[in-house]
Design a protein around this motif. Structure first.
Motif, mmCIF file in Angstrom:
data_model
loop_
_atom_site.group_PDB
_atom_site.id
_atom_site.type_symbol
_atom_site.label_atom_id
_atom_site.label_comp_id
_atom_site.label_asym_id
_atom_site.label_seq_id
_atom_site.Cartn_x
_atom_site.Cartn_y
_atom_site.Cartn_z
ATOM 1 N N GLN A 63 -7.748 9.808 -8.845
ATOM 2 C CA GLN A 63 -7.442 10.449 -10.125
ATOM 3 C C GLN A 63 -5.942 10.641 -10.311
ATOM 4 N N ALA A 64 -5.221 10.860 -9.214
ATOM 5 C CA ALA A 64 -3.789 11.147 -9.287
ATOM 6 C C ALA A 64 -2.946 9.887 -9.418
ATOM 7 N N VAL A 65 -3.364 8.800 -8.758
ATOM 8 C CA VAL A 65 -2.603 7.553 -8.737
ATOM 9 C C VAL A 65 -3.424 6.479 -9.424
ATOM 10 N N LYS A 66 -2.826 5.810 -10.394
ATOM 11 C CA LYS A 66 -3.523 4.791 -11.171
ATOM 12 C C LYS A 66 -3.025 3.400 -10.801
ATOM 13 N N ASP A 67 -3.889 2.398 -10.993
ATOM 14 C CA ASP A 67 -3.476 1.009 -10.813
ATOM 15 C C ASP A 67 -2.211 0.737 -11.616
ATOM 16 N N GLY A 68 -1.238 0.115 -10.973
ATOM 17 C CA GLY A 68 -0.010 -0.244 -11.666
ATOM 18 C C GLY A 68 1.075 0.811 -11.656
ATOM 19 N N ASP A 69 0.770 2.019 -11.170
ATOM 20 C CA ASP A 69 1.825 3.031 -11.034
ATOM 21 C C ASP A 69 2.896 2.516 -10.071
ATOM 22 N N ILE A 70 4.128 2.930 -10.309
ATOM 23 C CA ILE A 70 5.214 2.620 -9.384
ATOM 24 C C ILE A 70 5.149 3.604 -8.221
ATOM 25 N N ILE A 71 5.108 3.067 -7.016
ATOM 26 C CA ILE A 71 5.074 3.887 -5.809
ATOM 27 C C ILE A 71 6.459 3.877 -5.171
ATOM 28 N N HIS B 70 11.373 2.487 0.041
ATOM 29 C CA HIS B 70 10.747 1.245 -0.419
ATOM 30 C C HIS B 70 10.003 1.515 -1.715
ATOM 31 N N LEU B 71 9.784 0.431 -2.479
ATOM 32 C CA LEU B 71 9.105 0.533 -3.775
ATOM 33 C C LEU B 71 8.019 -0.525 -3.892
ATOM 34 N N GLY B 72 7.058 -0.246 -4.770
ATOM 35 C CA GLY B 72 6.029 -1.234 -5.073
ATOM 36 C C GLY B 72 5.111 -0.700 -6.160
ATOM 37 N N PHE B 73 3.990 -1.370 -6.323
ATOM 38 C CA PHE B 73 3.015 -0.989 -7.344
ATOM 39 C C PHE B 73 1.674 -0.648 -6.695
ATOM 40 N N ALA B 74 1.021 0.354 -7.251
ATOM 41 C CA ALA B 74 -0.277 0.803 -6.736
ATOM 42 C C ALA B 74 -1.375 -0.181 -7.107
ATOM 43 N N VAL B 75 -2.184 -0.539 -6.115
ATOM 44 C CA VAL B 75 -3.339 -1.414 -6.320
ATOM 45 C C VAL B 75 -4.532 -0.788 -5.607
ATOM 46 N N TRP B 76 -5.529 -0.398 -6.363
ATOM 47 C CA TRP B 76 -6.733 0.178 -5.762
ATOM 48 C C TRP B 76 -7.740 -0.914 -5.416
ATOM 49 N N ARG B 77 -8.264 -0.841 -4.185
ATOM 50 C CA ARG B 77 -9.350 -1.698 -3.737
ATOM 51 C C ARG B 77 -10.449 -0.811 -3.175
ATOM 52 N N GLN B 78 -11.545 -1.411 -2.815
ATOM 53 C CA GLN B 78 -12.679 -0.620 -2.342
ATOM 54 C C GLN B 78 -12.327 0.203 -1.108
ATOM 55 N N ASP B 79 -11.453 -0.355 -0.246
ATOM 56 C CA ASP B 79 -11.127 0.358 0.997
ATOM 57 C C ASP B 79 -9.984 1.347 0.833
ATOM 58 N N GLY B 80 -9.401 1.427 -0.369
ATOM 59 C CA GLY B 80 -8.346 2.399 -0.583
ATOM 60 C C GLY B 80 -7.180 1.845 -1.371
ATOM 61 N N LEU B 81 -6.076 2.572 -1.313
ATOM 62 C CA LEU B 81 -4.873 2.234 -2.061
ATOM 63 C C LEU B 81 -4.028 1.229 -1.285
ATOM 64 N N HIS B 82 -3.576 0.179 -1.992
ATOM 65 C CA HIS B 82 -2.715 -0.843 -1.400
ATOM 66 C C HIS B 82 -1.405 -0.897 -2.176
ATOM 67 N N LEU B 83 -0.412 -1.610 -1.603
ATOM 68 C CA LEU B 83 0.908 -1.710 -2.208
ATOM 69 C C LEU B 83 1.231 -3.164 -2.516
ATOM 70 N N LEU B 84 1.474 -3.455 -3.804
ATOM 71 C CA LEU B 84 2.011 -4.759 -4.195
ATOM 72 C C LEU B 84 3.525 -4.624 -4.168
ATOM 73 N N ASN B 85 4.177 -5.424 -3.334
ATOM 74 C CA ASN B 85 5.607 -5.221 -3.116
ATOM 75 C C ASN B 85 6.318 -6.512 -2.714
ATOM 76 N N ALA B 86 7.640 -6.501 -2.871
ATOM 77 C CA ALA B 86 8.467 -7.553 -2.292
ATOM 78 C C ALA B 86 8.703 -7.147 -0.848
ATOM 79 N N SER B 87 8.038 -7.837 0.062
ATOM 80 C CA SER B 87 7.942 -7.393 1.447
ATOM 81 C C SER B 87 8.955 -8.097 2.341
ATOM 82 N N GLN B 88 9.774 -7.300 3.023
ATOM 83 C CA GLN B 88 10.706 -7.864 3.996
ATOM 84 C C GLN B 88 9.948 -8.443 5.185
ATOM 85 N N LEU B 89 8.825 -7.831 5.536
ATOM 86 C CA LEU B 89 8.022 -8.299 6.661
ATOM 87 C C LEU B 89 7.394 -9.657 6.374
ATOM 88 N N HIS B 90 6.777 -9.783 5.200
ATOM 89 C CA HIS B 90 6.107 -11.040 4.843
ATOM 90 C C HIS B 90 7.063 -12.060 4.231
#
Length: 280
Positions: free
Chosen positions: A209-217, A230-250
């Motif tokens: 309820q507090a965090v919506k798909d597409g919110d800036i995290i 770090h910054l990214g966008f909120a993406v909700w999936r069945q297992d929980g909240l994920h981060l769409l981001n420009a990833s230094q790791l990946h």
């Protein structure tokens, strides 16, 4: 759709003779015009962000000129330029403005204090400064309620840039900018903002309820002199909240396969998240 494509081509032609204060390639303007032409009327931040999946992660892409210019680079992104580029595209569509020049104006408005490009110090280097300025301009709102899950308070203490000027090309080249940046840091220091500590980033109805798909995290941190790690966008999936981001790791733009909770736990300096939402 054809109407928008024609507009995009015309804008591209104009862009080739744009102001000397803008740096971009033909590929960048073609990408922007294509996305603005193809985007549905109700295109969300996530729709635009997903168009950049796979784009290489490259840091310091704004530090390419001796004098500050509006840099457009859709071929290489870091976490901040991904957020700014996606936000600018989203705002263009929401305002029914789909020309290249509209995008340039939106990006300039987002990147610089009160939307005015006036040298390196006018760029909003600390993301807290970005949040405060864009809220003042009515472009974003920071979500800080309900409590819970926004149970923690971040006390801003920034000073990293002025303490490490040799890490920044512009400050190293022009030491007169350092006291200007220091004054900006001092203006931010002491401000407080509510955030969700990482222990509360759970797959619960309350967080959904507090965090919506597409919110800036914006990931808060305890690194000395910094506010946001770090910054990214909120993406909700069945297992929980994920981060769409420009990833230094990946080394590219991805939606993290691990949940944001897992991601935060892997980084000891990360303390939680602040949540921002583009205004309709």
């Amino acid at each position: 759709m054809r109407h928008y494509i024609i507009i995009g081509v015309m804008a591209l032609m104009l862009g080739l003779t744009a102001s000397a204060q803008v740096t971009y390639t033909r590929a960048d303007s073609l990408t922007v015009c294509r996305l603005l032409a193809q985007a549905p009327r109700q295109a969300s931040t996530l729709w635009f962000a997903r168009q950049f999946h796979g784009t290489p992660y490259v840091a310091h892409t704004l530090e390419v000129n001796d004098d500050e210019q509006l840099v457009v680079n859709t071929r290489q992104l870091d976490c901040t330029t991904l957020v700014e580029t996606v936000a600018a595209l989203t705002l263009c569509v929401r305002q029914e403005k789909r020309q290249w020049t509209d995008f340039l104006q939106q990006l300039r408005t987002l990147r610089y204090r009160q939307g005015v490009l006036d040298g390196y110090a006018s760029r909003l280097h600390y993301f807290t400064d970005w949040i405060v300025d864009k809220q003042r301009m009515g472009l974003v709102s920071e979500v800080q309620q309900p409590n819970p899950p926004f149970i923690a308070l971040q006390h801003i203490r920034v000073g990293y840039m002025s303490q490490h000027p040799d890490y920044y090309k512009a400050l190293k080249a022009n030491v007169a900018l350092v006291p200007v940046i220091r004054r900006q840091e001092q203006a931010l220091t002491g401000k407080t903002f509510r955030y969700i500590p990482k222990g509360e980033v759970k797959n619960t109805a309350l967080l959904r309820q507090a965090v919506k798909d597409g919110d800036i995290i914006a990931i808060t941190c305890n690194k000395k002199g910094l506010d946001i790690a770090h910054l990214g966008f909120a993406v909700w999936r069945q297992d929980g909240l994920h981060l769409l981001n420009a990833s230094q790791l990946h080394r590219k733009v991805v939606t993290e396969p691990m949940t944001l909770r897992q991601y935060l736990q892997k980084h000891p300096s990360h303390t939680g998240i602040r949540v921002l939402r583009l205004k309709e």
